[in-house]
Structure formats: C-alpha cells, structure tokens
Motif scaffolding. Structure first.
Motif, short mmCIF file in Angstrom:
data_model
loop_
_atom_site.label_atom_id
_atom_site.label_comp_id
_atom_site.label_asym_id
_atom_site.label_seq_id
_atom_site.Cartn_x
_atom_site.Cartn_y
_atom_site.Cartn_z
N HIS A 125 -10.82 -3.24 -4.80
CA HIS A 125 -10.25 -3.27 -6.15
C HIS A 125 -9.03 -4.19 -6.20
O HIS A 125 -8.88 -5.00 -7.13
CB HIS A 125 -9.88 -1.85 -6.57
CG HIS A 125 -9.17 -1.77 -7.88
ND1 HIS A 125 -9.69 -2.26 -9.05
CD2 HIS A 125 -7.93 -1.26 -8.21
CE1 HIS A 125 -8.85 -2.05 -10.05
NE2 HIS A 125 -7.78 -1.45 -9.56
N ASP A 178 -0.75 4.77 -1.06
CA ASP A 178 -1.10 5.72 0.01
C ASP A 178 -0.44 7.07 -0.22
O ASP A 178 -1.06 8.12 -0.03
CB ASP A 178 -0.69 5.15 1.38
CG ASP A 178 -1.52 3.96 1.81
OD1 ASP A 178 -2.53 3.64 1.14
OD2 ASP A 178 -1.16 3.33 2.83
N ASP A 220 -6.66 4.97 -0.24
CA ASP A 220 -7.74 4.85 -1.22
C ASP A 220 -8.78 3.91 -0.65
O ASP A 220 -8.67 2.69 -0.77
CB ASP A 220 -7.16 4.33 -2.54
CG ASP A 220 -8.18 4.30 -3.66
OD1 ASP A 220 -9.32 4.74 -3.45
OD2 ASP A 220 -7.82 3.81 -4.76
N ARG A 221 -9.80 4.47 -0.02
CA ARG A 221 -10.79 3.67 0.70
C ARG A 221 -11.51 2.70 -0.25
O ARG A 221 -12.17 3.11 -1.20
CB ARG A 221 -11.81 4.58 1.38
CG ARG A 221 -12.68 3.87 2.41
CD ARG A 221 -13.54 4.87 3.17
NE ARG A 221 -12.73 5.86 3.88
CZ ARG A 221 -12.17 5.66 5.08
NH1 ARG A 221 -12.35 4.50 5.70
NH2 ARG A 221 -11.46 6.62 5.65
N ALA A 269 -1.90 0.33 -8.21
CA ALA A 269 -2.69 -0.81 -7.71
C ALA A 269 -2.37 -2.06 -8.53
O ALA A 269 -2.22 -3.17 -7.99
CB ALA A 269 -4.18 -0.49 -7.77
N ASN A 314 -9.05 -3.43 0.50
CA ASN A 314 -9.09 -2.73 -0.77
C ASN A 314 -9.81 -3.63 -1.77
O ASN A 314 -9.23 -4.58 -2.31
CB ASN A 314 -7.67 -2.40 -1.23
CG ASN A 314 -7.60 -1.59 -2.51
OD1 ASN A 314 -8.34 -1.84 -3.45
ND2 ASN A 314 -6.69 -0.63 -2.55
N GLY A 360 -4.42 -4.09 2.91
CA GLY A 360 -4.76 -4.30 1.51
C GLY A 360 -5.93 -5.24 1.31
O GLY A 360 -6.59 -5.21 0.26
N ASN A 395 0.80 -1.23 0.00
CA ASN A 395 0.00 0.00 0.00
C ASN A 395 0.84 1.28 0.00
O ASN A 395 0.28 2.37 -0.20
CB ASN A 395 -0.90 0.03 1.24
CG ASN A 395 -1.85 -1.13 1.30
OD1 ASN A 395 -2.46 -1.50 0.31
ND2 ASN A 395 -1.98 -1.74 2.47
N GLY A 425 -10.32 1.08 -2.48
CA GLY A 425 -9.72 1.08 -3.81
C GLY A 425 -10.58 1.74 -4.87
O GLY A 425 -10.34 1.59 -6.07
#
Length: 375
Positions: free
Chosen positions: A310, A203, A215-216, A278, A308, A305, A199, A218
């Motif tokens: 995504h 981040d 990135d909440r 990502a 996340n 992660g 991350n 993703g």
C-alpha cells in the motif's frame, strides 16, 4: 586478491529485531555473501521502547543490561553468518554494530547535544573474536552535525548512476532520504535527511488495535479511509517544514505525539487512523522528493516499508514522474541495505576514511566515524 570481508549489524527504529549481513568489498565492489536475522525477545523490546522515553527509575542500570542483551543477540547473528558461510572469525576484518538508538538530540541543550545508542561493543568483541566498530554517530555530532543519516555515502556507492540523479528512500521506523546526483556530473553534492515517521507510528497503531507487530503488506491500512483533518494536523508539525540538515526519531514521533494530535479522531475507526498514518508517511516522503530531489529519475525504496504494498502504491501515485522501485530490483533486498551500510562504515573506520558527508549532516567536515574495540 584476499577477500575484504566485514559484517554489518543493524537494529533500527522499528525495534523489530536485528538484521546482519556479511559483505565482501573486494576490489571496491559490494557483494552480500550472507544475511541473517534475529527477533527481539518481548521483554528486551519493551525495555528498549521504555528507554526511549525520559522517565522511569534506574535508567543507567537498565540501559547497561539492555546493552548486554542486545550484544548477545548481535553475537548470535554473527555466529549464524559465520555458520552459513563456513568462515572462521579470523576471516572477517571487523563488525559494524550500530546499536539501538534510544535518544537523539543533536545540537540541543548546550549547542552540542548528544546521540545515544545502547550497545556493548566490548562484549561483542569478546564473544565473537572479531574487532568491533560502534558508536558511529557521536563524532559527527561532536563536529556540529546531526549524526544522521549516515547511509547516504553508502547509498551513493551502491546505487549511484553515472548518467542521472537517483533518490533513495529508506523506510524503517523513521524514513530517511538520500539524493544522489549523477556520478559523472560536475556537481557531486549529495543531500540526505530524515523525512519523518516511517513505520514506527503505523506499527504502534497496529500492535495496539489488531495485536499485530506491523501491517503486513499494508493490507489493513489500504482498507481504511484517510481522515483529512487528522492528516492536516499531523503534517502541520513544525518538523516537516524545517530545512535540512535535519534528523529525528522516537524522541519526537512517538505514541504520545500521536495522541496529542488525534483530537476528534480519537473516536474514529482504528482502520481509518491507520490509513491516515500510511498517508502521512507516503505524502511527507513524496513531498521531500519533489521539494529537494526533482532532478531524480528514479526512487529506490529500501527498509521494511518497501514490503508495504500500500505504501509503495501511494508513493507511485504521488510521484508519477519517477520510477519507484524496491531496492531488490537494483541489486540488494530492502532489509539488507542498512546492515550493509554499517559494514561499509566499519570498513571506512578501519581504513581511517571519512564515513559522513558534511553536505548531509551539517558537520564541519568529513570525519572518521566510530570507536574500534579490538578482539
């Protein structure tokens, strides 16, 4: 049977704060009785990030004060765990306090190298009234190992399956992979290594461009388009081609490293760079699973992660032959796993049992890890 209680404290490469667990190992089982978190004050987080880089004045003084600040946060998490469970300090055998890694250079410079985690375990023992185990990585480095990752032995104890191989992927600031053979298999060699960035770069990019610490879910990265030329430049870094044992950190994968690779993409839409970062994490982790863990039937993902969506979707797309699950589906929420690992490592140190796996770190053999600071 008396309870076998240990506290584990982890502040990882993501530098988002501290996770703490109170774990019960009674009867050889692993049960988390409480979990507490604390965020870093803005000034302490900025100082820890600055100390990751080899520049600045009066680093020894600043590192010592940062260690005090971190130990105070550790102590507050310990107090919260005790309050939540109604337990006195005397009920806990020891605290495993990892500290904050600011430099990690095993095997370099003089063939031994070093790993440095900022901490003040003596103060933590003083403030909590509980024995503290700290500095877990240095003994493995002294024995010729990478000093990381140290969690695969715990992953085997927690997630090992009797009948099939399991891969465990921890996605914190850095991503690390544990490859666990079936526990009933004749071949019991556990492998593990750092894959590369988890991350940390995402981040950083998020903070720089949308003012958010991460990135909440993703969602931002998922709305962008991957930049193929940038992704190829990033994946071309020599680290990804190295054979394990290997470990890394912000010494390599930091904003300066990213800036040197951006090239023409420096004018690209920030959301597309986020999508590419990502994909860098997902694709390098998936490639390592396929290269080294193709016997695995499932991939258990932990760390930040795992939250996340995504990133999890990309892992599932890149690994269609594996069941990709969050660690909460296998008994422990993703943000508790690493803290529980350092409770487990503290227990191993108190019992004078080895905490490392030479097959993972490349050390000359098993070693008792950590220094003990009596209350």
């Amino acid at each position: 049977m008396a309870e076998d209680l240990f506290i584990g404290l982890m502040s990882g490469t993501s530098l988002d704060g501290v996770d703490g667990v109170l774990a019960d190992f009674t009867g050889g089982h692993i049960a988390v009785k409480a979990h507490a978190t604390a965020h870093f004050p803005v000034a302490l987080r900025a100082e820890l990030l600055a100390l990751n880089l080899p520049h600045g004045d009066d680093e020894l003084h600043r590192a010592a004060l940062a260690g005090n600040g971190l130990a105070r946060i550790y102590a507050s998490v310990v107090q919260q765990l005790l309050a939540d469970t109604g337990l006195p300090p005397s009920a806990v055998r020891a605290i495993g306090a990892h500290g904050q890694t600011v430099r990690h250079r095993p095997g370099e410079f003089d063939e031994t190298g070093y790993t440095l985690q900022i901490n003040n375990p003596a103060a933590l023992a003083e403030w909590t009234g509980i024995d503290v185990v700290a500095d877990f990585r240095s003994r493995d480095v002294a024995a010729g190992g990478q000093g990381a990752p140290l969690v695969p032995a715990f992953h085997r104890a927690l997630f090992g399956h009797p009948d099939h191989a399991v891969a465990v992927l921890n996605i914190g600031g850095i991503a690390n992979l544990s490859l666990l053979p079936a526990t009933r298999a004749a071949r019991q060699t556990v492998l593990g290594f750092d894959c590369g960035p988890g991350n940390a770069l995402m981040d950083h990019w998020c903070q720089s461009h949308i003012g958010e610490p991460f990135d909440r879910g993703g969602q931002w990265g998922a709305s962008g388009e991957v930049l193929p030329e940038l992704l190829a430049r990033l994946i071309g870094s020599p680290y990804f081609g190295k054979a394990p044992p290997k470990s890394t950190g912000r010494d390599l994968f930091n904003p300066a490293w990213l800036a040197t690779h951006l090239g023409a993409a420096s004018d690209a839409a920030p959301v597309d760079v986020q999508a590419t970062l990502a994909e860098l994490t997902a694709s390098t982790c998936a490639a390592d699973v396929l290269r080294h863990g193709n016997e695995s039937k499932e991939l258990i993902v932990c760390g930040g992660g795992a939250l996340n969506d995504h990133l999890m979707a990309r892992l599932r797309a890149l690994l269609p032959g594996l069941e990709v699950v969050c660690s909460s589906e296998r008994g422990l929420p993703p943000q508790q796993v690493e803290a529980a690992a350092f409770a487990w490592l503290a227990r191993a140190a108190i019992r004078r049992e080895q905490g490392n796996l030479a097959s993972v770190t490349g050390a000359r053999g098993g070693r008792v890890l950590g220094g003990i600071y009596p209350a």
